[in-house]
Write a protein that holds these residues in place. Structure first.
Motif, short mmCIF file in Angstrom:
data_model
loop_
_atom_site.label_atom_id
_atom_site.label_comp_id
_atom_site.label_asym_id
_atom_site.label_seq_id
_atom_site.Cartn_x
_atom_site.Cartn_y
_atom_site.Cartn_z
N GLN A 148 0.81 -1.21 0.00
CA GLN A 148 0.00 0.00 0.00
C GLN A 148 0.85 1.27 0.00
O GLN A 148 0.47 2.28 -0.59
N ASN A 149 2.01 1.23 0.66
CA ASN A 149 2.89 2.40 0.62
C ASN A 149 3.39 2.68 -0.80
O ASN A 149 3.47 3.83 -1.23
N ARG A 150 3.70 1.61 -1.52
CA ARG A 150 4.16 1.78 -2.90
C ARG A 150 3.02 2.19 -3.82
O ARG A 150 3.24 2.93 -4.79
N ARG A 151 1.82 1.73 -3.52
CA ARG A 151 0.65 2.18 -4.29
C ARG A 151 0.47 3.70 -4.16
O ARG A 151 0.26 4.41 -5.15
N LYS A 152 0.57 4.19 -2.92
CA LYS A 152 0.41 5.64 -2.70
C LYS A 152 1.52 6.42 -3.41
O LYS A 152 1.28 7.50 -3.96
N TRP A 153 2.72 5.86 -3.38
CA TRP A 153 3.85 6.54 -4.01
C TRP A 153 3.63 6.70 -5.51
O TRP A 153 3.76 7.80 -6.06
N VAL A 154 3.27 5.60 -6.21
CA VAL A 154 3.10 5.71 -7.65
C VAL A 154 1.88 6.55 -7.99
O VAL A 154 1.89 7.31 -8.98
N LYS A 155 0.84 6.47 -7.17
CA LYS A 155 -0.33 7.32 -7.41
C LYS A 155 0.05 8.79 -7.25
O LYS A 155 -0.44 9.66 -7.99
N GLY A 156 0.94 9.08 -6.29
CA GLY A 156 1.41 10.45 -6.10
C GLY A 156 2.20 10.94 -7.31
O GLY A 156 2.06 12.10 -7.73
N LYS A 157 3.04 10.08 -7.89
CA LYS A 157 3.79 10.46 -9.08
C LYS A 157 2.86 10.82 -10.23
O LYS A 157 3.08 11.79 -10.97
N ILE A 158 1.81 10.00 -10.38
CA ILE A 158 0.86 10.25 -11.47
C ILE A 158 0.10 11.55 -11.22
O ILE A 158 -0.06 12.37 -12.14
N VAL A 201 11.08 9.00 -1.62
CA VAL A 201 9.76 9.64 -1.63
C VAL A 201 9.84 11.02 -0.98
O VAL A 201 9.10 11.94 -1.35
N SER A 202 10.77 11.20 -0.03
CA SER A 202 11.00 12.54 0.55
C SER A 202 11.51 13.51 -0.52
O SER A 202 11.14 14.69 -0.54
N LEU A 203 12.35 12.99 -1.40
CA LEU A 203 12.85 13.82 -2.49
C LEU A 203 11.76 14.14 -3.51
O LEU A 203 11.81 15.18 -4.18
N GLU A 204 10.77 13.24 -3.65
CA GLU A 204 9.60 13.57 -4.48
C GLU A 204 8.90 14.81 -3.91
O GLU A 204 8.52 15.73 -4.64
N LEU A 205 8.75 14.82 -2.58
CA LEU A 205 8.14 15.98 -1.91
C LEU A 205 9.01 17.22 -2.11
O LEU A 205 8.50 18.32 -2.39
N ALA A 206 10.33 17.04 -1.96
CA ALA A 206 11.24 18.17 -2.10
C ALA A 206 11.15 18.77 -3.50
O ALA A 206 11.15 20.01 -3.67
N THR A 207 11.07 17.91 -4.51
CA THR A 207 10.94 18.41 -5.88
C THR A 207 9.64 19.19 -6.05
O THR A 207 9.60 20.24 -6.70
N VAL A 229 17.69 18.99 -6.72
CA VAL A 229 16.95 17.94 -6.00
C VAL A 229 16.88 16.67 -6.85
O VAL A 229 17.10 15.56 -6.36
N ASN A 230 16.58 16.83 -8.14
CA ASN A 230 16.50 15.66 -9.02
C ASN A 230 17.86 14.97 -9.16
O ASN A 230 17.94 13.75 -9.28
N GLY A 231 18.95 15.74 -9.11
CA GLY A 231 20.28 15.16 -9.19
C GLY A 231 20.59 14.30 -7.98
O GLY A 231 21.15 13.20 -8.12
N VAL A 232 20.22 14.78 -6.80
CA VAL A 232 20.42 13.97 -5.58
C VAL A 232 19.56 12.72 -5.64
O VAL A 232 20.01 11.61 -5.28
#
Length: 452
Positions: A328-338, A371-377, A429-432
């Motif tokens: 479920q954590n990975r489901r939320k992550w990919v849904k967040g990317k979309i 996923v923290s870096l997704e937020l940072a971006t 951020v994307n580089g890190v």
């Protein structure tokens, strides 16, 4: 026979068989183990025939094989019943054997013939594979126990070629267990032993494909990606040639991971699309979930957000079948990317936060970092420097407590310094994030600041 028999030949063959012979044919169509054993009997008979031909003159008359066919059918039926009985008894014997400490198991194997069956041998090997993802040390232990047991199996009762085949498989599973617990040298040695036993066995293409598939995982972890892809291509070809579609699908999922790790998203997407067509959802629904989830993720990474959304929606029933936190954590992550890709920033932020909190609770450092870096971006894109600084402050103590290796911590420290100096661009951020994705499977990789 080098060509497929036509319908007339097949019909004539079936009409020539007795009821007993037909029962044997029916059993062979559904039991791969008995098919391989039958091949072993055939090879034994061929070897005996060659030896006899060297000393006996050809009789010159037409032989009557009716008795031989009847005897062969009776033998296969008897062996099939014996194998079914051994398999039925194996779970109880397995629990009894593994319920004792290792030193007592040695004594039991030496002194208790009831454990000396193909069923127990086969089950030990299968359990070795099954437990390895969660407990690789125990998986290795079961594989070694299976090899120890194999020394007590009667070669007059069990075909020696098939014994070597399963010894090869056991060593392959031991190698896989060593790989999972990061003993790559031990894995190398185990695979060398596996191929040695394979050469001494029937050289069944199916067994070869199993070893190729397992060895590919080792090459991937060693970052020898071209070798991994070569092995997986051979495995997929052999599985398909032997009508093992589901296993071919599994190998394609592995292939997609290698392509993903090398940044070849188009190749990864193609492999996953093909894998979906081959995977049997009834046999392994989680594998189908993995293929679809990874496909949605790769599509999102490639910027194909509408396609990713379509795959995600198709996968929702499967996600519901696996309510565990890991899934479920990975489901939320990919849904967040979309959501982020479709411009739904508020929903993306909520999903990334939920996924990050879940990864912290699970104690999974790299996924927490990524996923923290997704937020940072997301914050950097919106110019939310105060939120970005707060996130950076939260990240350092979390990652310090999760045993991330030194270079990864250096990358995160560099990010925090850039945030504090208010020079944390989206590119930085994307580089890190790109470094951390690579370093997840290569901790020896040195961090270089983006742009240097």
């Amino acid at each position: 026979m080098k060509v497929h028999p036509n319908n007339f030949v097949l019909e004539e063959f079936l009409l020539s068989l007795s009821d007993d012979h037909l029962a044997v044919v029916d059993h062979l169509t559904v039991c791969s183990t008995c098919r391989r054993r039958m091949q072993g009997f055939r090879n034994q008979h061929l070897r005996r025939a060659r030896r006899m031909a060297e000393v006996l003159p050809w009789p010159g008359t037409t032989a009557d094989y009716t008795g031989a066919f009847r005897q062969s059918a009776s033998t296969v039926q008897r062996l099939g019943r014996t194998l079914e009985k051994e398999r039925a008894e194996a779970p109880g014997l397995f629990l009894e054997l593994t319920g004792h400490p290792p030193e007592q198991r040695d004594l039991l194997l030496h002194n208790a013939p009831r454990f000396h069956t193909w069923g127990v041998f086969e089950l030990l090997i299968q359990r070795s594979l099954e437990v390895t993802p969660k407990d690789p040390s125990y998986g290795e232990e079961l594989g070694l126990l299976a090899l120890q047991l194999s020394e007590f199996l009667d070669p007059e009762r069990y075909d020696p070629d098939l014994l070597e085949d399963l010894r090869a498989r056991a060593w392959g599973y031991i190698g896989n267990a060593c790989r999972v617990r990061s003993d790559l040298q031990g894995a190398e040695e185990a695979f060398a032993a596996a191929y040695q036993h394979f050469q001494q066995g029937s050289r069944d293409p199916f067994e070869r494909a199993l070893l190729l598939d397992l060895e590919a995982s080792l090459r991937r972890d060693q970052r020898r990606f071209e070798e991994a892809l070569r092995l997986l291509r051979r495995a997929v070809t052999i599985f398909l040639q032997n009508n093992q579609r589901h296993r071919a699908g599994r190998s394609l999922v592995k292939m997609s991971t290698v392509h993903h790790n090398t940044g070849n998203l188009d190749e990864a997407i193609q492999a996953l699309s093909r894998a979906q067509e081959l995977i049997d959802p009834e046999e392994e629904p989680r594998l189908l979930l993995c293929a679809r989830h990874n496909l949605a993720d790769d599509l999102a990474e490639a910027g194909r957000f509408l396609d990713a959304q379509g795959v995600y929606r198709q996968t929702r029933p499967l996600y519901r079948s696996f309510p565990d936190l890991w899934t479920q954590n990975r489901r939320k992550w990919v849904k967040g990317k979309i959501a982020r890709g479709l411009g739904q920033a508020e929903q993306a932020e909520s999903l990334f936060r939920a996924a990050r909190d879940g990864f912290v609770a699970e104690g999974i450092p790299y996924d927490t970092a990524l996923v923290s870096l997704e937020l940072a971006t997301l914050y950097a894109e919106q110019g939310r420097m105060a939120d970005l600084k707060r996130l950076a402050e939260e990240m350092v103590p979390i990652f310090s407590s999760l045993n991330i290796h030194r270079e990864a911590l250096a990358a995160l420290a560099y990010l925090k310094q850039a945030v504090d100096a208010e020079r944390a661009s989206v590119e930085l951020v994307n580089g890190v994030a790109a470094y951390l994705r690579k370093a997840q499977h290569a901790p020896e990789l040195r961090f270089q600041a983006p742009g240097e």
